[in-house]
Design a protein around this motif. Sequence first.
Motif, PDB file in Angstrom:
ATOM      1  N   LEU A   1      39.967  45.185  46.746  1.00 46.78           N
ATOM      2  CA  LEU A   1      41.078  44.688  45.923  1.00 46.78           C
ATOM      3  C   LEU A   1      41.258  43.186  46.115  1.00 46.78           C
ATOM      4  N   SER A   2      41.045  42.739  47.361  1.00 50.13           N
ATOM      5  CA  SER A   2      41.184  41.309  47.638  1.00 50.13           C
ATOM      6  C   SER A   2      40.122  40.508  46.901  1.00 50.13           C
ATOM      7  N   VAL A   3      38.882  41.004  46.922  1.00 51.65           N
ATOM      8  CA  VAL A   3      37.800  40.312  46.213  1.00 51.65           C
ATOM      9  C   VAL A   3      38.054  40.303  44.720  1.00 51.65           C
ATOM     10  N   LYS A   4      38.558  41.415  44.223  1.00 52.99           N
ATOM     11  CA  LYS A   4      38.848  41.510  42.791  1.00 52.99           C
ATOM     12  C   LYS A   4      39.926  40.502  42.395  1.00 52.99           C
ATOM     13  N   GLN A   5      40.944  40.395  43.278  1.00 57.00           N
ATOM     14  CA  GLN A   5      42.021  39.434  42.986  1.00 57.00           C
ATOM     15  C   GLN A   5      41.499  38.000  43.046  1.00 57.00           C
ATOM     16  N   GLN A   6      40.608  37.757  44.022  1.00 54.56           N
ATOM     17  CA  GLN A   6      40.029  36.413  44.125  1.00 54.56           C
ATOM     18  C   GLN A   6      39.252  36.053  42.858  1.00 54.56           C
ATOM     19  N   ARG A   7      38.503  37.001  42.353  1.00 53.27           N
ATOM     20  CA  ARG A   7      37.745  36.761  41.133  1.00 53.27           C
ATOM     21  C   ARG A   7      38.680  36.470  39.952  1.00 53.27           C
ATOM     22  N   LYS A   8      39.774  37.218  39.897  1.00 48.45           N
ATOM     23  CA  LYS A   8      40.750  36.970  38.829  1.00 48.45           C
ATOM     24  C   LYS A   8      41.357  35.575  38.964  1.00 48.45           C
TER      25      LYS A   8
ATOM     26  N   LEU B   1      29.517  33.317  37.620  1.00 43.73           N
ATOM     27  CA  LEU B   1      29.107  34.677  37.246  1.00 43.73           C
ATOM     28  C   LEU B   1      27.769  35.024  37.885  1.00 43.73           C
ATOM     29  N   ALA B   2      26.858  34.051  37.850  1.00 45.18           N
ATOM     30  CA  ALA B   2      25.535  34.288  38.429  1.00 45.18           C
ATOM     31  C   ALA B   2      25.631  34.535  39.931  1.00 45.18           C
ATOM     32  N   GLU B   3      26.563  33.867  40.596  1.00 47.25           N
ATOM     33  CA  GLU B   3      26.725  34.020  42.044  1.00 47.25           C
ATOM     34  C   GLU B   3      27.693  35.129  42.408  1.00 47.25           C
ATOM     35  N   ASP B   4      28.096  35.891  41.398  1.00 44.99           N
ATOM     36  CA  ASP B   4      28.962  37.062  41.607  1.00 44.99           C
ATOM     37  C   ASP B   4      30.317  36.669  42.181  1.00 44.99           C
ATOM     38  N   ARG B   5      30.794  35.467  41.861  1.00 39.21           N
ATOM     39  CA  ARG B   5      32.112  35.048  42.312  1.00 39.21           C
ATOM     40  C   ARG B   5      33.198  35.427  41.322  1.00 39.21           C
ATOM     41  N   ILE B   6      32.792  35.752  40.092  1.00 40.80           N
ATOM     42  CA  ILE B   6      33.726  36.290  39.109  1.00 40.80           C
ATOM     43  C   ILE B   6      33.092  37.494  38.461  1.00 40.80           C
ATOM     44  N   SER B   7      33.876  38.368  37.924  1.00 45.46           N
ATOM     45  CA  SER B   7      33.376  39.585  37.306  1.00 45.46           C
ATOM     46  C   SER B   7      33.016  39.340  35.842  1.00 45.46           C
TER      47      SER B   7
ATOM     48  N   ARG C   1      34.331  37.309  30.374  1.00 43.46           N
ATOM     49  CA  ARG C   1      34.649  37.516  28.958  1.00 43.46           C
ATOM     50  C   ARG C   1      36.023  36.930  28.624  1.00 43.46           C
ATOM     51  N   THR C   2      36.963  37.078  29.528  1.00 44.41           N
ATOM     52  CA  THR C   2      38.302  36.499  29.299  1.00 44.41           C
ATOM     53  C   THR C   2      38.225  34.973  29.183  1.00 44.41           C
ATOM     54  N   PHE C   3      37.396  34.359  30.081  1.00 45.38           N
ATOM     55  CA  PHE C   3      37.235  32.901  30.004  1.00 45.38           C
ATOM     56  C   PHE C   3      36.610  32.493  28.676  1.00 45.38           C
ATOM     57  N   MET C   4      35.595  33.264  28.228  1.00 46.39           N
ATOM     58  CA  MET C   4      34.933  32.885  26.971  1.00 46.39           C
ATOM     59  C   MET C   4      35.905  32.916  25.795  1.00 46.39           C
ATOM     60  N   GLU C   5      36.827  33.864  25.833  1.00 40.55           N
ATOM     61  CA  GLU C   5      37.839  33.893  24.767  1.00 40.55           C
ATOM     62  C   GLU C   5      38.687  32.619  24.833  1.00 40.55           C
TER      63      GLU C   5
END
Length: 529
Positions: free
Chosen positions: A440-447, A488-494, A499-503
Motif C-alpha cells: 500500500l505504501s508503494v502504491k501511494q508513493q506511485r500515486k 514507468l520504465a523503472e517501475d516507479r509509477i504504475s 494513463r492519468t498523467f497522459m490525460e
Amino acid sequence: MPTATFNRPNGFQFFLNLSLPQKIALVVLSIISVHLVGLGGFYLFTRNRVQKLVIGAGLEQGESYIFAQALKQVLAEQQIGIELEVRATGGTSESLKLLEQNQVQLAAAQADIPAGNAARLVAILFPDAFQLVVKENSQIQSFSDLKGKRIALPQKGGQYQSFLQVAEHFGLSAQDFTFVGNTEETATDAFITNGADAVWRVRALRYRPILQLIQRNRARLLPIEQAAAMRLKHPTYEPSLIPMGSYRGMPPIPERDLPTVFVQRTLMVHKGVEDEIIRKLTQVLMESKQELADRLPQGAEDVKPLFSYISRPTDRSGIGTAVHGGAIAYYERDKQSFIQENAEYLGLLLTLTLLGWSWLSEAKNWISGRQKDAADAYISVILELMNDQSTDVDQLLVDLDRVFGRIANDLVNERVSQESFVTFHEAFKTVRETIERKRLSVKQQRKDIAADYIQQAVSLIQAARAGSELYLVLRQLESLLEQVTQELAEDRISQEAYRTFMEAYKTTREALVNLKPRLLGEVQTLLLE
C-alpha cells in the motif's frame, strides 16, 4: 526478483545441533543397539537352526538301529531343528569309540560297557537280557559247562565284552572258549549247522533272530545265575528273570522262569552337543513314545513294546556316566517356573523391548526436532521476504504464498508437526500484513509521484497565462512526458498512474494551443529544430 529457496535440515545436521551429552547418549545407544541386535539375531539363529546329528546305532537288524530309524522320522516330522542320520556299527564298542572321536554325536550302547570321557547320558532306552542258547539235546546245563566249547559270538562289540565279564565271574577267560563267526549272522549260521555249541546274545527279550533260532532249530535257553553277586563288581547288572513261555507258549520255552542278567540299553551323546538340542531330543523321547512306535517298519512289531521302557536315568541304574545338561534341563523342567525356564529368552525379549522403546523415544524426539527445524527454515525464508527491499511487492506476496503452499504440503506428509505449523502460521500472518502495508505504501508513493507530475503539467498552463514563452512552456511539457515515461520504465509509477498523467498531458497541451493558436506553427517548427 526475489525467490524463496531453502534446505531442510538432514539427519547429520540434526546430530551436529545436539548438545554434547545428547551426542554421547545417542552414540552409546547406537553401540548397545548394534550389539544387542547382533546378540538377539545370533540367539534366534542358534535356537532355530537345523542341527545335524549322527547316531551310531549298532547292527542294521538290531533293535537299536530300528529304534533310531523311527526316531529319525519323528524328528523330521516335528521340525524341531534336529536332523538325524542313522549309521550302522559293529555294536556298542564301535559306537562308543566313534562317539569319543566325535564321528557320531549319539550312540545306542549297553550300559555295562564303559563309555569314554566325551560321553554323556541322555536316557534309558530299554533293557537287554543276557541270553545263552544251546541245542535242545545238549549236555550243557550252565554257564560253567561252556568251558572248552565253541561259542557263536564275534570277538568284538559289547556282547563279547559282556560274555567275558560273566566268564570271569566263573573263573574262566577267553582262552577257555572257541569263538565262531565274524558277524552275528555267520555266528548264528554256524550254530544252525552244528559248527557251534552255544549262542550268546545281549538283546531284548523276543529279539527276532533269537526267536527264530529257538523255534526253528529245537534249541533252549540256559540260566545265567549269580546275577546279584556279579552286580557287586558290575553295578549296571540287574538280576532278573526270563519269564516262562517268552519264546513259545506250548510247550513253553523256557519251560520255567530262568534267572539271568539285564543291562540297560542307553542313549549316549557327545558332551559338545548344545544343551538346547539335547533338551528337544529328550522331550521327543519322553513325550512321543506312541509316535515312535507308529513309525516302525513292517515286520518290526516285536520292537514296539520297547518304546514303553524309555525313561530317565536313575542312581540305582549303576551307570557312572554323567547326564547331559540338556537332558537334565528337560527332566527338571517341573522344578522351574515358566519365567525361570525361559529366563534367558525373556531377558533378551525384555532388553529388546526396552531398547525398542528407547529408540522410539529417540526417533520421536528426532522427528520432532526435524519437524521444528523444517518449520524454522520456513520462518527464516518468510522473514527474508519481509525484509526484502525490492519494490516488486506483488512478487514478494507470490513468493510468500508459495512458501505457505510448501509447508502445508509438508504438514500433510508429516514432515512438519501441527504445533510447528501453528507457530509458522502466526509468523506468516505478521509477514503478510507487513508486506501488504509495504504494498500500500508503494502504491501511494506511485500515486504521489504521478500527482506531482500532473501538478507540474497543470502549472505550465498557469505559466503560459502569466506571459511565459509558449516555446519554453511546451519544452517543459515535453520534458515532463519524457520523465514520466522513464519513471514507468523503472517501475516507479504504475500503468494506471501513467494513463492519468497522459490525460493531464493532453489536456494541458490543448489548453496551451487554445491560448495562442497563431504561434502554434512557429513553436512546432522550433521544437522540431
